[in-house]
Enzyme design. Sequence first.
Site, mmCIF file in Angstrom:
data_model
loop_
_atom_site.group_PDB
_atom_site.id
_atom_site.type_symbol
_atom_site.label_atom_id
_atom_site.label_comp_id
_atom_site.label_asym_id
_atom_site.label_seq_id
_atom_site.Cartn_x
_atom_site.Cartn_y
_atom_site.Cartn_z
ATOM 1 N N ASP A 1 0.823 -1.205 0.000
ATOM 2 C CA ASP A 1 0.000 0.000 0.000
ATOM 3 C C ASP A 1 0.861 1.259 0.000
ATOM 4 O O ASP A 1 1.530 1.561 0.987
ATOM 5 C CB ASP A 1 -0.894 -0.038 1.235
ATOM 6 N N ASP B 1 -1.924 6.654 -7.007
ATOM 7 C CA ASP B 1 -2.208 5.480 -6.188
ATOM 8 C C ASP B 1 -2.152 4.227 -7.052
ATOM 9 O O ASP B 1 -3.006 4.010 -7.908
ATOM 10 C CB ASP B 1 -3.591 5.618 -5.548
#
Length: 429
Positions: free
Chosen positions: A99, A310
């Site tokens: 992440d 992202d």
Amino acid sequence: MALIFSLILFIFAATSSVAADGGYGFSVEMIHRDFPKSPLFNASETHYQRIADALRRSISREMVSLTDTGKAPIYSSGGAYVVKISLGTPPFPIVAVADTGSNIIWTQCKPCSNCYNQTEPMFEPSKSSTYKLVPCSSPNCSISGLESSCSSESMCEYSTSYYDGTHSKGDIAVDTVTMGTTSGQPVAFPQTVIGCGHDNVAAFGSKISGIVGLGQGPASLVQQMGPATGGKFSYCFVPVVKSNNSSYLNFGSNAIVSGSGAVSTPFYTSAINYFKGFYVLKVEAMSVGNNKFNFTSTLLLESKGNIIIDSGTTLTYIPEETYANFSNAISKLMDLKPTTGPIQFLNYCYETTTDDYKVPPVTVHFEGGGVNLERENLFIRVANNVVCLAFVARNDMFVYGNIAQTNFLVGYDTKKSSVSFKPSNCATL
């Protein structure tokens, strides 16, 4: 936290030493969650069911968020970047979400008083000879990006939470993190700060043990590997339609993105605590053909940037006014017949059964240079005869998703605070 249509990274564990001169590099295999090689692959679903599930997760998350070295392959995912690393001595393998929006490596640990269901074996600290709790007096206890407290035994405890409802609480510890590479020379990082979670809630699958943070915080994997990798990592996402191919996640000298066609843009850090782990870029405009539209951002990041890049989010979210101009301009230049797609939140869908349809020239004008997008960056196939624009309007949070990054070598240099894009055929890297 990136819990969207993303990629799955497998890193095979063993032991090795790491050079500390910043010139060292290695690469690890990444696998898309929905590829047959993935341990999370659901054979009972069709390809388009998996696509739909992933896109719904993407929308759901963004609606609640404010938010020599070896080589190892990258394959594509349907919900999370997951990495297979090992913790402890002897190495104990775990699968965790990789992440870029998280600043800690954490895993569910035995004994676990309040854990989500995990079907894979759980890490047992008592079986690792290199596992050590961190006392409250240690600098590692107050490491930036973590909410810490002291136990009754004066040992450091952490608490971290994410806007999708995921949270983890437990002990701050240090242990050896081991990763393998396709070069056959595995690497080990001793004395790595980790979170050993005893109270965890997560929205991801039961085969996933926790999260490996790749953000900017000092407790993230990238930052803790810093001396060995020089703060550099890169990835290259293979298009979903090429599901039998893989590419690589690279660290250190393997992660340098340069040469003909490469475009670099600075990244910024938000002053808002929740966003401090994200890489915030600045988009100045977007163009379709000869039409250029300003990126009218009102994103409250307290940063010079206006969009979060992202790797774990599928779609790209842009301001409503920019989206209206951008999507209408694309629509006017498409030769395909408009249609209604099976996923209601995706607009601008078209009928086609082939993958060689024409799209207009599209450029994202980042601070520092323009990145030209191709067909696979703009559209996603949601049915045998339907493709839809992979951009969605937002008015509060803007995200540059992984479809827009497909077939680009994307490199992060945390020392220079830059992100670079280079057009590439990721399936051949």
